[in-house]
Motif scaffolding. Structure first.
Motif, PDB file in Angstrom:
ATOM      1  N   ARG A   1       4.517  -5.450   5.002  1.00 29.65           N
ATOM      2  CA  ARG A   1       5.797  -4.737   5.054  1.00 29.65           C
ATOM      3  C   ARG A   1       5.811  -3.515   4.122  1.00 29.65           C
ATOM      4  N   PHE A   2       4.816  -3.412   3.205  1.00 30.39           N
ATOM      5  CA  PHE A   2       4.788  -2.242   2.318  1.00 30.39           C
ATOM      6  C   PHE A   2       4.326  -0.967   3.028  1.00 30.39           C
TER       7      PHE A   2
ATOM      8  N   ASP B   1       5.027   1.829   4.678  1.00 29.67           N
ATOM      9  CA  ASP B   1       6.307   2.463   4.951  1.00 29.67           C
ATOM     10  C   ASP B   1       6.430   3.678   4.031  1.00 29.67           C
TER      11      ASP B   1
ATOM     12  N   ASN C   1       7.225 -13.344   4.290  1.00 27.83           N
ATOM     13  CA  ASN C   1       7.837 -12.029   4.096  1.00 27.83           C
ATOM     14  C   ASN C   1       7.448 -11.066   5.215  1.00 27.83           C
TER      15      ASN C   1
ATOM     16  N   GLU D   1       4.143 -17.061   0.836  1.00 24.85           N
ATOM     17  CA  GLU D   1       5.184 -16.049   0.581  1.00 24.85           C
ATOM     18  C   GLU D   1       4.910 -14.746   1.318  1.00 24.85           C
ATOM     19  N   ILE D   2       3.657 -14.347   1.347  1.00 27.60           N
ATOM     20  CA  ILE D   2       3.334 -13.072   2.005  1.00 27.60           C
ATOM     21  C   ILE D   2       3.477 -13.184   3.521  1.00 27.60           C
TER      22      ILE D   2
ATOM     23  N   GLN E   1      11.088 -10.899   7.192  1.00 31.57           N
ATOM     24  CA  GLN E   1      12.023  -9.983   6.540  1.00 31.57           C
ATOM     25  C   GLN E   1      12.640  -8.984   7.502  1.00 31.57           C
TER      26      GLN E   1
ATOM     27  N   SER F   1       2.096  -7.827   0.992  1.00 31.54           N
ATOM     28  CA  SER F   1       2.767  -7.959   2.280  1.00 31.54           C
ATOM     29  C   SER F   1       2.580  -6.691   3.112  1.00 31.54           C
TER      30      SER F   1
END
Lengths: 424, 424
Positions: A378-379, A381, A255, A251-252, A259, A376
């Motif tokens: 993607r955090f 930010d 993502n 999942e990580i 994403q 992830s």
């Protein structure tokens, strides 16, 4: 529609920057509420000038098509009513953020009674050099003003008319609020000479934030004598440790890759512990491939999964920004750390593991702005971190590291209050 | 005497810096007590090697005399038993300072449970370029190691043998403590090429701190692609406001000029409010002249005091570092602020006043690292501020401003701990 106040055409780049410096003294002393209202006025002015801004943007786009500007760049450049609404909406959000100026960072009283207070202050003049993305024009101007700074902009030539219309709207809003419009400057019309003047404006411009490609940032970093905050590229790694749970790994990684592949915090390389390769690689690569990702793998990866493109040496240092990922089997955590030391751009790395010792060792030893365990990439930010706005993500170690919010656009000074004390 | 471990002669400047980078990973992970003991071992090694260090220093001094090195520079270069004791004593004081690494700067938990912690970390490799002052060699090495960094030194050629002896003693102490001696490097033997390599070691050296003359600092700032912390010159001002009490004015100006004229926080220019000129100037100039100070004044000052040397335009931007001071009458606080904006090096300015409104306006509007009301500018000092040690006084706005202690030799990173979270 507000009346558009043009920048004075007779001024040189140097004169413009000096005018910004003078204006910075007024901006720097505005209180929280004045700065908030200034930003709301700027947002209103952008909305009111939407037609003129779209017209200027159409002219830039026409020129871009004639000059063969790539489709992707045309899309980044394009402004329509909805995108202008997003621009002014972002300014209103920045207006509502807490004032970063005047915070107490340190406080001491010497034995002789002299009181020391270290407080946050605006930098003064913030410069920025960026590419043909009109949203940066508005974002950086709003962030700079909200933190009490004047701003000097140098955007991409392909967006020149769009930027001029945006700057005119914002300057008119400043003037209507009784604030010196010279606080927002552009040196776009001076082309390369404008960028050169900005990079050499030591003593006038206090900090320079380049935003854009690795090449643009490298140019600014190596040529500027003004202090630079580097917002860098992300060759981001995820390590699947021996104990990584399959579900988290899958999942990580999916993502972090799928994403939003075009941004700097998306993953580019997955390193898999040899002891977990057989258990994890088939499922993780299949999940990626189902989502359209091309996996560039070393022979050990290719032996465990289908449709693997052979990875080349170049893959390990490539920031794809596309639905591509590189994958390699490493002997152990040391092997992963060594690969990261060699190829990382020091942006974000994450380990997936159930072993606390591995997790803490990874957190301690990886020399990147953001180091994660079991989350992830993607955090990384400013929005996700709760800063409310993002100036960029710093990959350097001086002044700011990682996502930069309004606070990172401030400096500090020491206030010393005595009653006649002298040094013995 | 400890056995002297020479630096490997076959290594290039680049190889030395890469070895420092490798060693920085070990140093960066040492705990507080290990770092403290490392510094104590260095202090002991310097004491034990005193004879060899003095012999090397004599050779440098002999060469200096032959080459016509100025008397003042010879004095700065000279090491005897007492000065070596002061060097090792300074290292022991740095050993006892609190560890600046691992402090929590920010902590947040996102709604999804991801925990963010921003902690201080070492920079990695700290570089420094300085003049023929052997105390800087030891000071900076000790400060860098105490904060978990490796260090690359480039000292003045006139001190080359002294520095080599000091570095050899310190490296031997590291090796004896089981720490990679490559954590202390010098690129002295490479001459200008060494300085050039250091200024261009982006990606290896994380921050460069030049220490010395304005000219040296200017060279480093304009030529380095490694991020620089500027420790600048001080054209320091004291403003005597209309309400300044005579006693405070006289004592603070005399202290700020006379106590140690050769340092950057000594006053160079006194600005006197026209409304207080007649009351203050005769007494303040007389007190200065009694202590041997030459007052360079404008005509309004000369009209009120004896033996005033006419001030020239150059005086206002001169950092005398001697028993000279410039003095000027200004119309009001605005006039003083304007003079300071034009001539200040943004180091330290102080106002002497009983008027709180003037004091607070001065504190708010003067754009310097340290702004004072009713205190001597001599307080701008890491020791006086209670930092226990001083890396230098930063006159830039990025990362560090004012006196720099150990904390300013650290960066930060974000540690992110999750349990499988992905970004929605």
């Amino acid at each position: 529609m507000t009346s558009v106040l043009p920048t004075a055409p007779a001024m040189t780049a140097q004169e413009r920057m000096l005018a910004a410096q003078t204006a910075s003294r007024q901006i720097g002393l505005l209180d929280d509420d004045r700065k908030r209202r200034l930003l709301l006025a700027i947002a209103d002015a952008i909305d009111a000038d939407a037609d003129a801004i779209v017209a200027a943007n159409s002219a830039d786009l026409d020129r871009g098509r004639v000059n063969g500007l790539a489709e992707g760049l045309q899309d980044r450049l394009r402004l329509d009513a909805a995108r202008i609404g997003a621009l002014s909406g972002a300014v209103r959000e920045i207006a509502d953020l807490p004032d970063p100026v005047g915070r107490t960072l340190d406080q001491r009283t010497l034995a002789n009674g002299v009181a020391l207070t270290k407080v946050t202050v605006p930098f003064g003049v913030v410069g920025t050099i960026y590419e043909a993305r009109p949203n940066v024009t508005v974002d950086i101007a709003a962030l700079a003003l909200r933190s009490g700074n004047a701003v000097v902009l140098r955007g991409g030539t392909a967006a020149e008319q769009t930027n001029a219309a945006l700057v005119a709207a914002m300057r008119a809003a400043l003037a209507a609020q009784g604030v010196d419009p010279e606080a927002i400057q552009t040196v776009d019309e001076f082309g390369r000479a404008g960028a050169h003047a900005l990079m050499n404006a030591r003593g006038i411009v206090d900090v320079l934030v380049p935003r854009g490609s690795a090449e643009l940032i490298e140019t600014v970093v190596t040529q500027s004598t003004v202090p630079v905050i580097e917002t860098g590229a992300g060759v981001v790694h995820i390590v699947l440790d021996e104990s990584a749970p399959l579900e988290w790994a899958r999942e990580i990684v999916v993502n972090a890759k799928v994403q939003r592949p075009s941004v700097c915090n998306s993953v580019e390389t997955v390193l898999v512990h040899r002891g977990a390769a057989e258990r994890l690689i088939p499922a993780v690569t299949a999940a990626l491939q189902e989502r359209g990702v091309t996996v560039h793998g070393d022979p050990a990866v290719a032996a465990l999964a289908d449709s693997i493109v052979p990875a080349t040496e170049d893959d390990w240092s490539t920031e794809y920004l596309t639905l591509d990922v590189s994958m390699r089997v490493v002997d152990d955590l040391d092997g992963a750390l060594e690969h990261i030391r060699r190829y990382s751009t020091h942006h974000t790395e994450s380990i997936i593991t159930e072993d606390d010792v591995s997790a803490e060792r990874f957190l301690a030893e990886v020399d990147s702005a953001v180091v994660m365990a079991n989350a992830s990439t993607r955090f990384t930010d400013g929005g996700a971190f709760g800063f409310g706005a993002e100036v960029g993500i710093s990959t350097q170690k001086l002044h700011a590291r990682g996502p930069m919010g309004l606070s990172e656009l401030t400096s500090s000074k020491w206030l010393v209050r005595g009653a006649g004390q002298v040094r013995p």
